[in-house]
Design a protein around this motif. Sequence first.
Motif, PDB file in Angstrom:
ATOM      1  N   GLY A   1      -5.187   0.188  14.238  1.00  0.00           N
ATOM      2  CA  GLY A   1      -5.729   0.609  14.802  1.00  0.00           C
ATOM      3  C   GLY A   1      -5.239   2.506  15.722  1.00  0.00           C
ATOM      4  O   GLY A   1      -4.218   2.844  14.714  1.00  0.00           O
TER       5      GLY A   1
ATOM      6  N   ALA B   1      -5.680  -5.121   5.942  1.00  0.00           N
ATOM      7  CA  ALA B   1      -4.547  -6.111   5.273  1.00  0.00           C
ATOM      8  C   ALA B   1      -3.875  -6.164   6.987  1.00  0.00           C
ATOM      9  O   ALA B   1      -3.474  -7.231   7.760  1.00  0.00           O
TER      10      ALA B   1
ATOM     11  N   GLY C   1       3.282   1.908   2.357  1.00  0.00           N
ATOM     12  CA  GLY C   1       4.396   0.921   2.500  1.00  0.00           C
ATOM     13  C   GLY C   1       4.966   1.291   4.460  1.00  0.00           C
ATOM     14  O   GLY C   1       5.843   2.376   3.859  1.00  0.00           O
ATOM     15  N   THR C   2       4.048   1.882   4.643  1.00  0.00           N
ATOM     16  CA  THR C   2       4.021   2.226   6.231  1.00  0.00           C
ATOM     17  C   THR C   2       4.604   1.527   7.455  1.00  0.00           C
ATOM     18  O   THR C   2       4.174   1.520   8.555  1.00  0.00           O
ATOM     19  N   SER C   3       3.994   0.221   6.661  1.00  0.00           N
ATOM     20  CA  SER C   3       4.019  -0.695   7.398  1.00  0.00           C
ATOM     21  C   SER C   3       5.163  -0.623   8.782  1.00  0.00           C
ATOM     22  O   SER C   3       6.477  -0.605   8.307  1.00  0.00           O
TER      23      SER C   3
ATOM     24  N   GLY D   1       6.058  -6.168   6.826  1.00  0.00           N
ATOM     25  CA  GLY D   1       4.720  -6.563   5.974  1.00  0.00           C
ATOM     26  C   GLY D   1       4.822  -6.551   5.022  1.00  0.00           C
ATOM     27  O   GLY D   1       4.198  -7.453   3.769  1.00  0.00           O
TER      28      GLY D   1
ATOM     29  N   CYS E   1       9.722   7.081   7.373  1.00  0.00           N
ATOM     30  CA  CYS E   1       8.110   7.109   7.915  1.00  0.00           C
ATOM     31  C   CYS E   1       7.166   6.838   6.248  1.00  0.00           C
ATOM     32  O   CYS E   1       5.236   6.300   6.526  1.00  0.00           O
TER      33      CYS E   1
ATOM     34  N   GLY F   1       0.782  -1.164   0.167  1.00  0.00           N
ATOM     35  CA  GLY F   1       0.551  -0.198  -0.234  1.00  0.00           C
ATOM     36  C   GLY F   1       0.814   1.165   0.268  1.00  0.00           C
ATOM     37  O   GLY F   1       1.713   1.758  -0.950  1.00  0.00           O
TER      38      GLY F   1
ATOM     39  N   ASN G   1       2.508 -12.983  -0.752  1.00  0.00           N
ATOM     40  CA  ASN G   1       3.330 -12.066   1.061  1.00  0.00           C
ATOM     41  C   ASN G   1       4.233 -13.441   0.753  1.00  0.00           C
ATOM     42  O   ASN G   1       4.177 -13.719   2.317  1.00  0.00           O
TER      43      ASN G   1
END
Lengths: 495, 439, 390
Positions: free
Chosen positions: A161, A157, A84-86, A90, B28, A82, A463
């Motif tokens: 939260g 995915a 790329g902030t995982s 991930g 980030c 997505g 993945n």
Amino acid sequence: MQMPPLDPAILARRSEIVAALRAIVPGEGVIDDLEGMRPYECDALSAYRQMPLVVVLPETVAQVSTILSYCQDNKVKVVPRGAGTSLSGGSMPVGDAILLGLGKFNRVLEIDYANRCARVQPGVTNLGISKAVEHEGFYYAPDPSSQIACSIGGNVAENSGGVHCLKYGLTTNNLLGIELVLMTGEVVRLGGKHLDSEGYDLLGVMTGSEGLLGVVTEVTVRLLRKPTTARAVLLGFPTEAGAADCVAAVIASGIIPGGMEMMDKEAVKCAEAYVGAGYPLDAEGLLIVELDGPPVEVDYLVERVAEIARGRGATTVRVSNDEQERVLFWAGRKAAFPAVGQITPDYMCLDGSVPRGRLVEVLAEMREMSKKHRLRVVNVFHAGDGNLHPLILFDANDADELHRAEEFGADILRLCVRVGGVLTGEHGVGIEKRDLMGVQFTEIDLDQQMRLKCAFDPDHLLNPGKVFPQLRRCAELGRVVVHHNKMPFPDIPRF
Amino acid sequence: MQTHFTLAQLADPETARSNDILRKCVHCGFCTATCPTFVLLGDERDSPRGRIYLIKSMIEDDRAPTAKEVRHVDRCLSCLSCMTTCPSGVNYMHLVDHGRHHIEETFTRTLPDRFMRGVLAYLMPRPAAFRWAMVLGRLAKPLAPLLPATSSDPGGATFLRRLRAMLEAVPDKVPTPSPVDRPQVFPALGVQRKRVALMPGCGQQVLAPEVNEATVRLLTRLDIEVVNVAGSGCCGSSVLHVGRNDQAIELAKRNITAWLREIDGAGLDAIVINASGCGTTVKDYGHMLADDPVWAEKAKQVASLAKDVTEIVAEVGLSGIVPRPLTVAYHSACSMQHGQKLDALPKKLLREAGFMVKDVPEGHLCCGWAGTYQVLQPDLSRRLRDRKVANIESVRPDVIAAGNFGCIGNIASGTGIPIAHTVELLDWATGGPKPAALI
Amino acid sequence: MTTSTIKPRSPEELRQAVEWALNDGTTLDVRGQGSKIAFGKPMACDQVLDLSGLSGVVDYAPEELVVTLRAGTPISEVEALLAQRNQMLAFEPPDLGPLLGQEAGQGTLVGAVMGNLAGPRRLSAGAARDHLLGFSGVNGRGESFKSGGKVMKNVTGYDLSKLLAGSWGTLAVLDQVSVKVLPAPDQTRTLLLLGLDDAAAVRAMCAALGSPHDISGAAHLPGKTALRIEGVAPSVEARLKALRELLIDLDAGMEELGTLESRAFWREVRDVAPLKVASGSVVWKISCPPTEGPAIVARIKALRPSAEAFYDWSGGLIWLALPPSADADHTIVRGAIGAKGGHATLIRASEAVRAAVPVFQPQPAALAALAVRVKESFDPKRLFNPGRMG
Ligand SMILES: Cc1cc2nc3c(=O)[nH]c(=O)nc-3n(C[C@H](O)[C@H](O)[C@@H](O)COP(=O)(O)OP(=O)(O)OC[C@H]3O[C@@H](n4cnc5c(N)ncnc54)[C@H](O)[C@@H]3O)c2cc1C
Ligand SMILES: Cc1cc2nc3c(=O)[nH]c(=O)nc-3n(C[C@H](O)[C@H](O)[C@H](O)COP(=O)(O)OP(=O)(O)OC[C@H]3O[C@@H](n4cnc5c(N)ncnc54)[C@H](O)[C@@H]3O)c2cc1C
Ligand code: SF4
Ligand code: SF4
């Protein structure tokens, strides 16, 4: 970080795979030059990197479907990505896998205020949804700190939260439906604008599945009307235990705040130096409690929370008097990670979850570990739901420190499991916690999860190398050993 | 993030500074979401985080970049939205300047590309030549429709497409030079409260001379003496953004010399700039010349005096207001809100002057002008302009205000709603003439 | 067909029972309290697996908002325990006993979870799926396994709790669950709007839910539209007032119910008591986008004028009673749902009808095939409740 060995047969066929992808996605959407792929070599867990086989950025669902069915037919692995902030690796690429980026799916498709939902493409950012509906007074409730950038597909995915999940739930509680492309290329819809599913709750399973089961190409989320008012209370305690007690007492008294966050002394110091939110520097534990609703309710609850806090020995009790002050109270918390970043070259952000009642003991033990590993740790976390975010400070340019940070992190997560908690509350397992899965689960538990994976992706193409410490072939997992009539009927009451 | 520079590499001050910048970035990805080119293209390479990676790789390996890498760095608007977003304080502006400089020194562009950039770098800082080019351009403008309106490159970065964009950018009428743009002193109307230099600028005085005129009227009415200092001129940003650091530094030194002479003479309380793009650059002179022992201090001194015109107006306060009951959509130029972090102030002044001010949705996104960008990346530029116009029109304003002449011209080309410079509106509301756009 | 009942007393005995069934090739009819209510596809199981022997609360910490219990614990016992500490099961599990021709007050919590049931508060608090934090149980290979945990936030591994909730016992037999609980509201009040037709009522309910007044129930009964407001006294008062103002233009008569009346009223809505059901009538439950509700009912009534219906979930849940028929009018009901999405489940009908008609909404081929693979990943030999969801 050990990743599965690369498949030489796939590497040998690289140019053929690239050509096939180019036939599906025209223009700049296929990236196969080394320099161009490099910006994709990691997500926000940048300590771990790997170059993908090739990057593809489709623009339509039909393209996604064709790519996946091509990959299924040719047994090519796929890593969805997505924004790329995982923080768990991930969306880290895998050397013999295509990296499938969903950045071009960034349109809001439909907003339906009467049914209080929005239908969006997976690359739309979390905040983008709220922005699209704010002029009508609505918002999308789950608010990860990364909401400005993370994609809703990534949120699905990871079941992300945020601060307000204590009251309003996680991603999974705020989804109505998704469109999903299976590894076969089949496009299916789960849910829609109605509640609950007609069969198995596959929407629930997809949420938090970390890109291992399918590629999400559309998301329908529930919208909420913004509460009339919100006020924040700043509570400083002379001990961490006092702060933790207060958290339990507030909840036991029947109040579910909009958010209830805790910061330790070090975090308070960093945040205060970085944004000047007016935090009490003498507090060992700081709580920020937000209450929202109609003004009378908020006023009433603010008073009750303040009373509970005083009863637990709070030395600072400050209530925000206007919106500006509320935002200021939060500013320090929101900037806590970068603030900590100012006092260390790098930090590692962990994400264990523990029963609220064990918070004090966990924090104390973490300090002991900090001595043992000779690395500092700072704590900023979602106290209301027991979700810890210890930040381990280290220098990535120093190999030994990186190694010690990893060890320290693993020790903390083991501790979380030991006190009845779990490895990850919201960031996902990814590669980061993959090898610790055995601490929380037995082999049978994991086998059952992997069998579910087989139902979606029998060749383990999606993945790979993530979440599960070791992959077993689906054929092997699917075997049923039946000892016909060998086992006598057990000695159990029977009528 | 981790970096791998050798000690020898770090001995170069520019590289050492870039290393510090890179070490601050925690990858980030927050910045990606507010980057106009990422919003349009959805490719990490067209995002700040991606460009940081591309630049890191080319300077770390000390090699010539590939054409593709250059293409993605070229697409950067230098809008600096990423810097506003970055929670970790990563100075993308300085890093991308280093990257562009590195590209300029190690990469050989195609001949048409070099020609185009050469022409722009020559014309932009020279008002007289620029004016002649506009006049000539008017003759050639009818040919524009014969040139391609789209291209194979998503940015539109092909020669003929750019040529068309260049011709389209030529105004239908080139105004006559304004008398205020000659070196001179404009005394305060009442008792003098401040003395400031007005940066004359380059493109603006050719295309929109009314802005300097309004500025002089407004400031002198507010009892500020305004000097147009001989020898001052283009700030250098347009050439800096195409990687010509040396040329930019020459221009900066010229300005510094001129203003210092004035500072040491009759004295200056501020150097006032009414084109926010220039403001960002002048305020950064200290960094630009930091490695030059002779110039570093002088540059710092000048930079510390640089102020946007709204800052100086706020310092003395508006007076004599004749409210005009109009709804203003305020377009916050990138150089204003991201470059100089001035977002609330101009709006506050407009409100004080009696206007109804509305924020524009997606206000953080660039309008696509970005100096030479509208010519070099015409397709991306056009898409951003259209998006900006749609957002502005959604708040149904009577007039649009902005503090940067480039944005004004660019937005005006896409909408029928009148648009004026903030100082023109402030001038009108305090007794000056009605802005031409509203007549 | 069922021959006998087997009743394990411990998780290990449960595991052994399943292992034995696997080896013996015996299918199991999994039951919570064994309240044998006619639902789902009629099954022909060899053996009843009765879980009422696995009963009791394992752990309850009110300040953690979690209760952990054995799978056979009666729902009434759980609710009584929570009430002592002023807490509740926020998803309001309905008691459909009477509707299904049984006594009221029966059933286990796990039984309700297995049906992913939820009452009026589904709107604001979610369904059973949203409250099951973790479980342990036995899969169709006779293996004990667990998933989830006891903490609020957990993304470690797949969320099998969601999958198990609503699986009607077809994937695994649970021996223990951890369920999220919430504080019970101090006050419950109801604003009644009188005399609105279906369309106007749904518009009013959607407007109320789109307001910031935190509505926790929105149901439309013939002639009566009810909006529930819960919370602390001053807040409830203020929100009720604001809500009246919001809806003033409707020109509908307004009445209010106090806390006790409200509790009784919403319990009836929860248990589908307002639905007029003659003996023999079939009952459908339709889930749809709220604004579509009235049109769906109108389409059905055009063909079956004697149909009875009422709405919960702001119009998104329709309870529908139809006169007896051989096919439960399933093509009419499902045909009425239309392209905007939704699904219909046959809740009550004779065994013959249920055998002949798809009880659950048929799914598109790709999805149905996936569901079969999911079932097999837990229960490859189809030991548990074979055919119940099919
Ligand atoms: C067969 C049946 C159908 C119903 N249909 C509906 C409906 O459509 N809508 C509605 O609102 N209410 C329905 N109800 C009512 C509601 O389910 C009850 O009120 C609930 O509390 C059931 O409890 P129980 O223990 O009596 O049910 P049970 O019949 O024992 O259980 C209900 C379902 O859960 C499964 N189950 C029970 N315990 C376990 C366990 N430990 N592990 C695995 N699976 C288990 C069973 O196999 C069965 O499929 C139904 C009840 C039953 C019994
Ligand atoms: C500073 C910072 C703060 C953060 N704070 C929070 C926080 O408060 N709460 C929280 O929960 N998280 C937080 N995160 C973590 C992260 O932002 C979330 O996990 C987010 O949901 C990831 O979204 P993404 O779009 O970046 O996904 P990516 O990182 O691109 O991918 C994440 C996973 O999702 C998969 N994926 C992505 N898109 C799809 C798709 N369309 N279909 C299928 N699979 C897909 C990928 O394969 C990968 O496994 C934070 C991260 C950072 C950097
Ligand atoms: S300056 Fe603007 S265009 Fe360039 S990377 Fe930053 S946000 Fe993107
Ligand atoms: S926001 Fe800042 S720290 Fe984050 S990736 Fe962008 S530049 Fe780096």
